[in-house]
Structures are given as structure tokens and as C-alpha cells.
Design a protein around this motif. Structure first.
Motif, short mmCIF file in Angstrom:
data_model
loop_
_atom_site.label_atom_id
_atom_site.label_comp_id
_atom_site.label_asym_id
_atom_site.label_seq_id
_atom_site.Cartn_x
_atom_site.Cartn_y
_atom_site.Cartn_z
N GLU A 1 35.46 -67.65 -11.50
CA GLU A 1 36.04 -68.78 -12.10
C GLU A 1 36.77 -68.66 -13.37
N VAL A 2 36.02 -67.64 -14.23
CA VAL A 2 36.55 -66.97 -15.47
C VAL A 2 38.02 -66.52 -15.12
N LEU A 3 37.84 -65.64 -14.11
CA LEU A 3 39.22 -64.83 -13.79
C LEU A 3 40.09 -65.85 -13.45
N ARG A 4 39.96 -66.94 -12.59
CA ARG A 4 40.86 -67.94 -12.37
C ARG A 4 41.38 -68.33 -13.62
N ASP A 5 40.63 -68.84 -14.55
CA ASP A 5 41.16 -69.54 -15.81
C ASP A 5 42.01 -68.63 -16.66
N LEU A 6 41.84 -67.55 -16.34
CA LEU A 6 42.73 -66.46 -17.10
C LEU A 6 44.01 -65.90 -16.31
N GLY A 7 44.19 -66.82 -15.13
CA GLY A 7 45.39 -66.79 -14.31
C GLY A 7 45.44 -65.86 -13.20
N TRP A 8 44.17 -65.07 -12.83
CA TRP A 8 44.07 -64.34 -11.81
C TRP A 8 44.05 -65.41 -10.53
N LYS A 9 44.95 -64.85 -9.31
CA LYS A 9 44.80 -65.32 -7.97
C LYS A 9 43.99 -64.30 -7.20
#
Length: 333
Positions: free
Chosen positions: A279-287
Motif C-alpha cells: 500500500e505504501v508503494l501504491r501511495d507512491l504511484g506504483w501499479k
């Protein structure tokens, strides 16, 4: 482990003792519970060796003891890859669970045990295994097992070999470091006309460093077979909350595919931590796309995530190898 007479008891009494287990005729060992298939292979290796004949563990058992992938046989994957079926693929499970595969070097060794396959070694270096076992060189073990393994599974073993830092050669002080060149050098010492040697050479063309599990290898190869660009494997991403390692990543598109296997459901603490980091990665824009084994073998689900991935990478995957395929029964891995 010792001969019957050394236990100071009659054979019939040893049979009645639940802690006594017969290895071969006339030789017994004491254990609180029945030993595993691999443990019995190690005991047989010690029993059958002599000063004039070195007996070592080979084949799938050696791969397992070296903590390398020891093979899976999926017909559906072979069809997608257009790979030939392994000539002895149907024997793989039986070998992994029932056959003790050993090799001799020196004076010829024979055994009358039905579950022991004893063959001449290729003579490469010996390696150390658990329980003080002695194993053949991992490339020799892979060549022996190759006729039962799918090509992608051979690639997975080679991928793992390149990442392993705990394979220790007998007599060496430090673990062996495997490279593509050292693997080719080992293969050059084996019969060049051997079909198994040629198949390992073919599988070597598909390796990619660093790939840490067989399912990572399979996921990557399925994507590549359908025209997806080559990913970076186990890509490290630094975040304000620490770092994450992504199985297959396309950093320029901030897109990644993660394979979740059995260990993710068994280790809840690690699983919860991983979900948070995702979820941290998704918040940074990762798909991120999380896939499981059924997302690989169920053709509709495979087509779905490949289409999702192609959309984020700006390519149209070639699903002609996937569409119309049927699901086959399989033995849970």
C-alpha cells in the motif's frame, strides 16, 4: 546405524521395537520416528559407500538437499512455451517421493534394493549437504534430473543456482559462487551429445539474475512468452517506510507483478507487513498486480493480468497461446 549384531538383539525383536528402523538387510538405525525420504537417502549414501567407491546423492534428491528447485511438470505451461514434453516427466513425482538416486565413482557399485537407483557418476566435484551428506555437483544433479523436468523448471533451478550463496564444495573453505560462465564450464565436462546436457544448455538461455524462486521464473517466462517486455527481477524500491523488493518490475512504468505463494498464507506476520508495504508503494504511484498459482494455470485469469500488465506498459500481449486453453487436473504443489 550398525549391523544387526551390533545392537545385541535378534532381528525379530528389532522389528518389534518402534524406535528401530531397518535401512537395508542386516543394518538398522535408531530414531524416534520414521525418517523422511531425504534422510533415508542420506543414510543409504553412507551405507553404500566404500573406500574404493565414492557414493554420492544425485538427481532430484541432490537438488532438494542443495535447496534448489527439484522440478515441476505442468503440461499447460509446456504448451504455452511450445516446449517439448520431458521424456520422463511422468516419473518426476515418483522419484521425488520414492526413489533414492545415488551415483558411484571408482569401483563399480551395485544394490538389489528396488527403490535405489545407483548409476555411474560423471565425476564432477562433490558438494556438502545437510546431515553430513555428500552430493554430486549441482549441474551434474540437474543433468541427471533433466529428463523428468520441464524446461522452464530447469531454468528455475539454474536461476536459483546463480542466487545461492550456501553451496559448499567438499574441501573448500568458502561457498561456491556460480556464474553463467562457471555453469557453462561444468556443462562442458559432461557428454556433449547427451539430450539432457543439451536441454540444460537450452534452459540456460532463459535465465535472469536475480530470480529467487521457481514461481518467479515461471511468472516471468509466461509474460515474456506473450510478448511482454523483460522485467527487472527483485527490484529494490526505497520508500519513506523502508524498502520493498518487487518480484518482477518495470521501473520506468512504475509497474510490478508480485507472486504470492503458499508461504504468504502460512506466515501471517510477514504477510501483513508485505500488504502494508504494498500500500505504501501504491501511495507512491506504483501499479502492483498480486498473482497466485491459479492466476498462472487458469487461462482466463492469466489472460486478465497479462492484459492489465500490457495496458500499463503500453504493449498489447499476444494471447494466442493462452486463449482457448483448458484447465488440466494437477497435483497441488
Amino acid at each position: 546405524m550398525a549391523e544387526t549384531a551390533r545392537w545385541s538383539n535378534r532381528t525379530e525383536r528389532l522389528h518389534r521395537d518402534p524406535e528401530m528402523h531397518q535401512l537395508v538387510y542386516g543394518h538398522w538405525f535408531r530414531a524416534d520416528a520414521p525418517v523422511s525420504h531425504l534422510q533415508r537417502t542420506v543414510l543409504l549414501q553412507r551405507q553404500l559407500g566404500t573406500p574404493s567407491s565414492i557414493v554420492r546423492i544425485t538427481g532430484t534428491a541432490a537438488l532438494k538437499l542443495l535447496n534448489l528447485p527439484d522440478g515441476d511438470h505442468y503440461k499447460w505451461a509446456n504448451r504455452i512455451f511450445a516446449h517439448p514434453e520431458p521424456p520422463r516427466g511422468g516419473e518426476l513425482r515418483h522419484h521425488q517421493k520414492r526413489v533414492h538416486q545415488l551415483s558411484w565413482d571408482g569401483d563399480r557399485r551395485r544394490t538389489s534394493l528396488d527403490d535405489v537407483k545407483l548409476t555411474k557418476s560423471y565425476g564432477l566435484n562433490s558438494f556438502q549437504g545437510p546431515w553430513e551428506s555428500v552430493l554430486v555437483h549441482p549441474i551434474e544433479a540437474l543433468v541427471v534430473a533433466a529428463p523428468m523436468m520441464d524446461r522452464w523448471s530447469i531454468t528455475a533451478a539454474l536461476d536459483a543456482m546463480l542466487c545461492s550463496d550456501r553451496l559448499k564444495r567438499v574441501g573448500a573453505s568458502d561457498p561456491e559462487v556460480f556464474t553463467v560462465e562457471s555453469i557453462r564450464e561444468a556443462l562442458a565436462l559432461l557428454p556433449p551429445a547427451s539430450r539432457a546436457v543439451r536441454e540444460v544448455h537450452r534452459a540456460l538461455a532463459d535465465i535472469q539474475y536475480p530470480t529467487w524462486s521457481a514461481m518467479e521464473t515461471l511468472t516471468r517466462m509466461l509474460a515474456l512468452a506473450c510478448g511482454i517486455p523483460r522485467p527487472i527481477m527483485n527490484f529494490r524500491v526505497e520508500t519513506p517506510k523502508g524498502h520493498s523488493i518487487l518480484d518482477s518490475a518495470w521501473p520506468e512504468h512504475m509497474t510490478a507483478v508480485e507472486f504470492n505463494g503458499r508461504d504468504h498464507s502460512q506466515d501471517h506476520a510477514t504477510y501483513k507487513d508485505e500488504m502494508y508495504r504494498n500500500e505504501v508503494l501504491r501511495d507512491l504511484g506504483w501499479k502492483l498486480r498480486i498473482v497466485s498459482f491459479d492466476d498462472l494455470r487458469v487461462m482466463g485469469r492469466l489472460a486478465e493480468w497479462l492484459t492489465w500488465l500490457g495496458g500499463h506498459l503500453g504493449v498489447e500481449p499476444d494471447l494466442s497461446r493462452v486463449i482457448g486453453r483448458t484447465i488440466e487436473p494437477f497435483e497441488p504443489w
